[in-house]
Design an enzyme around this catalytic site. Structure first.
Site, PDB file in Angstrom:
ATOM      1  N   ARG A   1      98.183  61.435  56.534  1.00  0.00           N
ATOM      2  CA  ARG A   1      99.098  61.468  57.673  1.00  0.00           C
ATOM      3  C   ARG A   1     100.055  60.279  57.617  1.00  0.00           C
ATOM      4  O   ARG A   1      99.740  59.239  57.049  1.00  0.00           O
ATOM      5  CB  ARG A   1      98.322  61.400  58.983  1.00  0.00           C
ATOM      6  CG  ARG A   1      97.184  62.394  59.103  1.00  0.00           C
ATOM      7  CD  ARG A   1      96.365  62.086  60.359  1.00  0.00           C
ATOM      8  NE  ARG A   1      95.173  62.912  60.439  1.00  0.00           N
ATOM      9  CZ  ARG A   1      94.242  62.781  61.391  1.00  0.00           C
ATOM     10  NH1 ARG A   1      94.390  61.841  62.324  1.00  0.00           N
ATOM     11  NH2 ARG A   1      93.193  63.569  61.409  1.00  0.00           N
TER      12      ARG A   1
ATOM     13  N   ASP B   1     102.578  58.131  60.564  1.00  0.00           N
ATOM     14  CA  ASP B   1     102.825  58.009  62.001  1.00  0.00           C
ATOM     15  C   ASP B   1     104.280  58.305  62.351  1.00  0.00           C
ATOM     16  O   ASP B   1     105.136  58.442  61.477  1.00  0.00           O
ATOM     17  CB  ASP B   1     102.474  56.602  62.475  1.00  0.00           C
ATOM     18  CG  ASP B   1     100.979  56.350  62.519  1.00  0.00           C
ATOM     19  OD1 ASP B   1     100.220  57.336  62.590  1.00  0.00           O
ATOM     20  OD2 ASP B   1     100.575  55.178  62.490  1.00  0.00           O
TER      21      ASP B   1
ATOM     22  N   TYR C   1     102.617  52.414  48.852  1.00  0.00           N
ATOM     23  CA  TYR C   1     103.462  52.309  50.036  1.00  0.00           C
ATOM     24  C   TYR C   1     104.465  51.189  49.810  1.00  0.00           C
ATOM     25  O   TYR C   1     104.171  50.186  49.150  1.00  0.00           O
ATOM     26  CB  TYR C   1     102.629  51.969  51.274  1.00  0.00           C
ATOM     27  CG  TYR C   1     101.861  53.121  51.872  1.00  0.00           C
ATOM     28  CD1 TYR C   1     102.449  53.937  52.843  1.00  0.00           C
ATOM     29  CD2 TYR C   1     100.559  53.389  51.483  1.00  0.00           C
ATOM     30  CE1 TYR C   1     101.742  54.985  53.408  1.00  0.00           C
ATOM     31  CE2 TYR C   1      99.847  54.445  52.042  1.00  0.00           C
ATOM     32  CZ  TYR C   1     100.450  55.237  53.004  1.00  0.00           C
ATOM     33  OH  TYR C   1      99.754  56.282  53.555  1.00  0.00           O
TER      34      TYR C   1
ATOM     35  N   ARG D   1     101.022  48.131  57.612  1.00  0.00           N
ATOM     36  CA  ARG D   1     101.851  47.488  58.634  1.00  0.00           C
ATOM     37  C   ARG D   1     101.224  46.191  59.144  1.00  0.00           C
ATOM     38  O   ARG D   1     101.926  45.227  59.462  1.00  0.00           O
ATOM     39  CB  ARG D   1     102.108  48.474  59.771  1.00  0.00           C
ATOM     40  CG  ARG D   1     102.996  49.646  59.358  1.00  0.00           C
ATOM     41  CD  ARG D   1     102.941  50.796  60.350  1.00  0.00           C
ATOM     42  NE  ARG D   1     103.377  50.393  61.672  1.00  0.00           N
ATOM     43  CZ  ARG D   1     103.273  51.174  62.750  1.00  0.00           C
ATOM     44  NH1 ARG D   1     102.737  52.395  62.650  1.00  0.00           N
ATOM     45  NH2 ARG D   1     103.699  50.755  63.909  1.00  0.00           N
TER      46      ARG D   1
END
Length: 254
Positions: free
Chosen positions: A51, A53, A111, A198
């Site tokens: 997933r 966000d 990422y 993050r």
């Protein structure tokens, strides 16, 4: 039924995340709408590598689905891109083995997080890079990143909402470099917890501004306490860049 594997890119700005949610616009929802049209009203379920966000982008999200339709991969790509909205693009399509799974067969992910280092507002980057106006000590940040490499329990670097019990992950690479006026954080690992990238970025920014010492990473990992790490960096600077597949000894690309 044939199993189809696709690599999908999307601009996450207009989505409430990847996963289907009642009454909300999502990437999965748009992909499944397109497939239902192609399959003459038959509902097709899409599975993804993971997933993302709300506001988070993807350059290399991987999905798979099963369908009775037998179409050449190039035609699949054309058909899907004609039906999905402009903020989604199907960049490749191929037939996969029947037991392939986009999530469970993944051996790692990359990422990237983009930072705009500027005191001047840039309306063209507002949805795609986190604007940060303070000076940063890049050497200190790289040293802090180096101490995070390897296999650790990353409880301190994941959301308190994380339901996963096993929080041990392996980070193979963390690079911090400048590219076209942006500061880029590159993370490559065998898996990532909820909000992990993050929070890592937010913590390294504290190192870069002198609010935290680089060698404090050891203590943060040992404490396994989310409240001790930095703030969660905004979602709009984050991109799912690539998903890796292979055997257990797979070595990630440079």
């Amino acid at each position: 039924m044939p199993r189809i594997k696709c690599i999908v890119s999307y601009d996450g700005t207009g989505f409430s995340g990847y996963q289907v949610q009642p009454g909300k616009r999502t990437v999965q929802g748009e992909l499944e709408k397109a497939l239902e049209k192609l399959n003459k009203g038959t509902s097709i379920r899409v599975s993804a590598s993971g997933r993302t966000d709300a506001g988070v982008h993807a350059r290399g999200q991987v999905i798979h689905f099963d369908t009775k339709l037998e179409i050449e991969p190039a035609r699949w790509q054309i058909a899907l891109n004609s039906l999905v909205p402009d903020d989604i693009a199907v960049s490749s399509v191929e037939y996969a083995r029947p037991d392939f799974h986009a999530r469970f067969d993944a051996v790692g992910k990359e990422y990237r997080y983009f930072l705009l280092l500027s005191k001047r507002r840039d309306p063209f980057q507002r949805n795609y890079a986190y604007q940060f106006q303070y000076e940063l000590d890049l050497d200190a940040m790289r040293e802090g990143a180096r101490l995070l490499l390897g296999t650790h329990d990353f409880t301190s670097f994941c959301s308190a909402k994380t339901e996963v019990e096993d929080r041990v992950r392996t980070l193979q690479k963390i690079d911090v470099f400048e590219d076209n006026g942006l500061l880029v954080f590159r993370f490559v690992g065998n898996g990532f917890l909820y909000n992990m990238v993050r929070i890592l970025v937010g913590t390294l920014l504290e190192v870069g501004t002198g609010r935290r010492q680089a060698d404090s990473m050891h203590q943060l990992l040992a404490e396994q306490d989310r409240t001790q790490a930095g703030k969660t960096a905004p979602g709009h600077g984050l991109y799912l860049w690539k998903v890796f597949y292979g055997d257990k000894d797979h070595r990630f690309e440079n």
